[in-house]
Design a protein around this motif. Sequence first.
Motif, PDB file in Angstrom:
ATOM      1  N   TYR A  35       0.849  -1.185   0.000  1.00  0.00           N
ATOM      2  CA  TYR A  35       0.000   0.000   0.000  1.00  0.00           C
ATOM      3  C   TYR A  35       0.890   1.242   0.000  1.00  0.00           C
ATOM      4  O   TYR A  35       1.961   1.264   0.602  1.00  0.00           O
ATOM      5  CB  TYR A  35      -0.880   0.061   1.247  1.00  0.00           C
ATOM      6  N   GLN A  37       0.720   5.226   1.163  1.00  0.00           N
ATOM      7  CA  GLN A  37      -0.079   6.110   2.002  1.00  0.00           C
ATOM      8  C   GLN A  37       0.302   7.546   1.719  1.00  0.00           C
ATOM      9  O   GLN A  37       1.457   7.936   1.893  1.00  0.00           O
ATOM     10  CB  GLN A  37       0.118   5.796   3.474  1.00  0.00           C
ATOM     11  N   MET A  41      -3.236  10.683   4.576  1.00  0.00           N
ATOM     12  CA  MET A  41      -3.424   9.426   5.312  1.00  0.00           C
ATOM     13  C   MET A  41      -4.075   8.316   4.488  1.00  0.00           C
ATOM     14  O   MET A  41      -3.994   7.161   4.879  1.00  0.00           O
ATOM     15  CB  MET A  41      -4.271   9.629   6.588  1.00  0.00           C
ATOM     16  N   GLU A  42      -4.736   8.668   3.390  1.00  0.00           N
ATOM     17  CA  GLU A  42      -5.477   7.651   2.657  1.00  0.00           C
ATOM     18  C   GLU A  42      -4.549   6.555   2.143  1.00  0.00           C
ATOM     19  O   GLU A  42      -3.424   6.829   1.714  1.00  0.00           O
ATOM     20  CB  GLU A  42      -6.230   8.297   1.499  1.00  0.00           C
ATOM     21  N   LEU A  43      -5.027   5.316   2.182  1.00  0.00           N
ATOM     22  CA  LEU A  43      -4.241   4.147   1.769  1.00  0.00           C
ATOM     23  C   LEU A  43      -4.672   3.711   0.378  1.00  0.00           C
ATOM     24  O   LEU A  43      -5.866   3.586   0.097  1.00  0.00           O
ATOM     25  CB  LEU A  43      -4.464   3.008   2.750  1.00  0.00           C
ATOM     26  N   LEU A  45      -3.928   0.673  -2.543  1.00  0.00           N
ATOM     27  CA  LEU A  45      -3.308  -0.604  -2.902  1.00  0.00           C
ATOM     28  C   LEU A  45      -2.583  -0.445  -4.233  1.00  0.00           C
ATOM     29  O   LEU A  45      -3.193  -0.053  -5.236  1.00  0.00           O
ATOM     30  CB  LEU A  45      -4.371  -1.688  -3.008  1.00  0.00           C
ATOM     31  N   GLN A  88       4.866   7.084   2.186  1.00  0.00           N
ATOM     32  CA  GLN A  88       5.083   5.931   3.046  1.00  0.00           C
ATOM     33  C   GLN A  88       4.538   4.701   2.325  1.00  0.00           C
ATOM     34  O   GLN A  88       3.431   4.740   1.766  1.00  0.00           O
ATOM     35  CB  GLN A  88       4.387   6.062   4.395  1.00  0.00           C
ATOM     36  N   LEU A  90       3.545   0.684   2.805  1.00  0.00           N
ATOM     37  CA  LEU A  90       3.197  -0.310   3.819  1.00  0.00           C
ATOM     38  C   LEU A  90       3.008  -1.676   3.176  1.00  0.00           C
ATOM     39  O   LEU A  90       2.273  -1.816   2.196  1.00  0.00           O
ATOM     40  CB  LEU A  90       1.897   0.090   4.525  1.00  0.00           C
ATOM     41  N   PHE A 104       0.129  -5.877   9.003  1.00  0.00           N
ATOM     42  CA  PHE A 104       0.952  -4.862   8.367  1.00  0.00           C
ATOM     43  C   PHE A 104       2.332  -4.786   9.001  1.00  0.00           C
ATOM     44  O   PHE A 104       2.493  -5.000  10.215  1.00  0.00           O
ATOM     45  CB  PHE A 104       0.290  -3.483   8.490  1.00  0.00           C
ATOM     46  N   GLY A 105       3.314  -4.465   8.160  1.00  0.00           N
ATOM     47  CA  GLY A 105       4.618  -4.104   8.661  1.00  0.00           C
ATOM     48  C   GLY A 105       4.614  -2.675   9.178  1.00  0.00           C
ATOM     49  O   GLY A 105       3.588  -1.987   9.122  1.00  0.00           O
ATOM     50  N   GLU A 106       5.759  -2.219   9.647  1.00  0.00           N
ATOM     51  CA  GLU A 106       5.835  -0.896  10.254  1.00  0.00           C
ATOM     52  C   GLU A 106       6.005   0.227   9.241  1.00  0.00           C
ATOM     53  O   GLU A 106       5.986   1.393   9.612  1.00  0.00           O
ATOM     54  CB  GLU A 106       6.961  -0.858  11.286  1.00  0.00           C
ATOM     55  N   GLY A 107       6.164  -0.114   7.983  1.00  0.00           N
ATOM     56  CA  GLY A 107       6.202   0.915   6.952  1.00  0.00           C
ATOM     57  C   GLY A 107       7.609   1.353   6.594  1.00  0.00           C
ATOM     58  O   GLY A 107       8.546   1.247   7.389  1.00  0.00           O
ATOM     59  N   TRP A 109       9.359   4.791   5.050  1.00  0.00           N
ATOM     60  CA  TRP A 109       9.182   6.182   4.664  1.00  0.00           C
ATOM     61  C   TRP A 109      10.237   6.541   3.632  1.00  0.00           C
ATOM     62  O   TRP A 109      11.422   6.521   3.935  1.00  0.00           O
ATOM     63  CB  TRP A 109       9.349   7.096   5.882  1.00  0.00           C
TER      64      TRP A 109
END
Lengths: 113, 114
Positions: A35, A37, A41-43, A45, A88, A90, A104-107, A109
């Motif tokens: 994903y 982001q 904030m919107e995610l 795919l 970001q 994810l 989810f993983g921690e992302g 950046w």
Amino acid sequence: EADIYQTPRYLVIGTGKKITLECSQTMGHDKMYWYQQDPGMELHLIHYSYGVNSTEKGDLSSESTVSRIRTEHFPLTLESARPSHTSQYLCASTDGSSGNTIYFGEGSWLTVV
Amino acid sequence: GNSVTQMEGPVTLSEEAFLTINCTYTATGYPSLFWYVQYPGEGLQLLLKATKADDKGSNKGFEATYRKETTSFHLEKGSVQVSDSAVYFCALRGSGAGSYQLTFGKGTKLSVIP
């Protein structure tokens, strides 16, 4: 506790560089996702895979590519990074039926300068 | 197709206030419903889920009930803390064949002030 890992967590790179974001999970999940982001904030795919040697593009068009050579590993690559790729990213995974949780993983950046 | 609509933020509350974040959905069949939380600088963590109508998910003082008649899954907490400041996402996962993806709402940012 989810066993899904992303590296690097933070990366600043110059325009035109090639980068690979790594994602690994130790849960034996066959389904994995990336994903993006946005700052609002919107995610979105951008890629998914339902098993080894299976990859598909998601809802949001992305210049990145992915591969799935091993069940546990789902890397994302940008051949030539641009400032518009700053975001970001994810990674997520799951298996089984619709009631099963997607972890989810921690992302990662990414900042492209 | 599936869709999730959640309350727009940001939401600012004082500590110990009551929290409600509204979430409604559109989906065929019997989707599973989720609330995820994202703390600053981190990925998404599952907060709670419900897999069938009238199920109540709960965790860390948060609750949400799967209401099929109103197609809703509102998140509630009786007394918020500063540590609850985060972004909250409502999501659904469809029930049909090949329903392996999440559909997310746009997220609601919660700030709790002392």
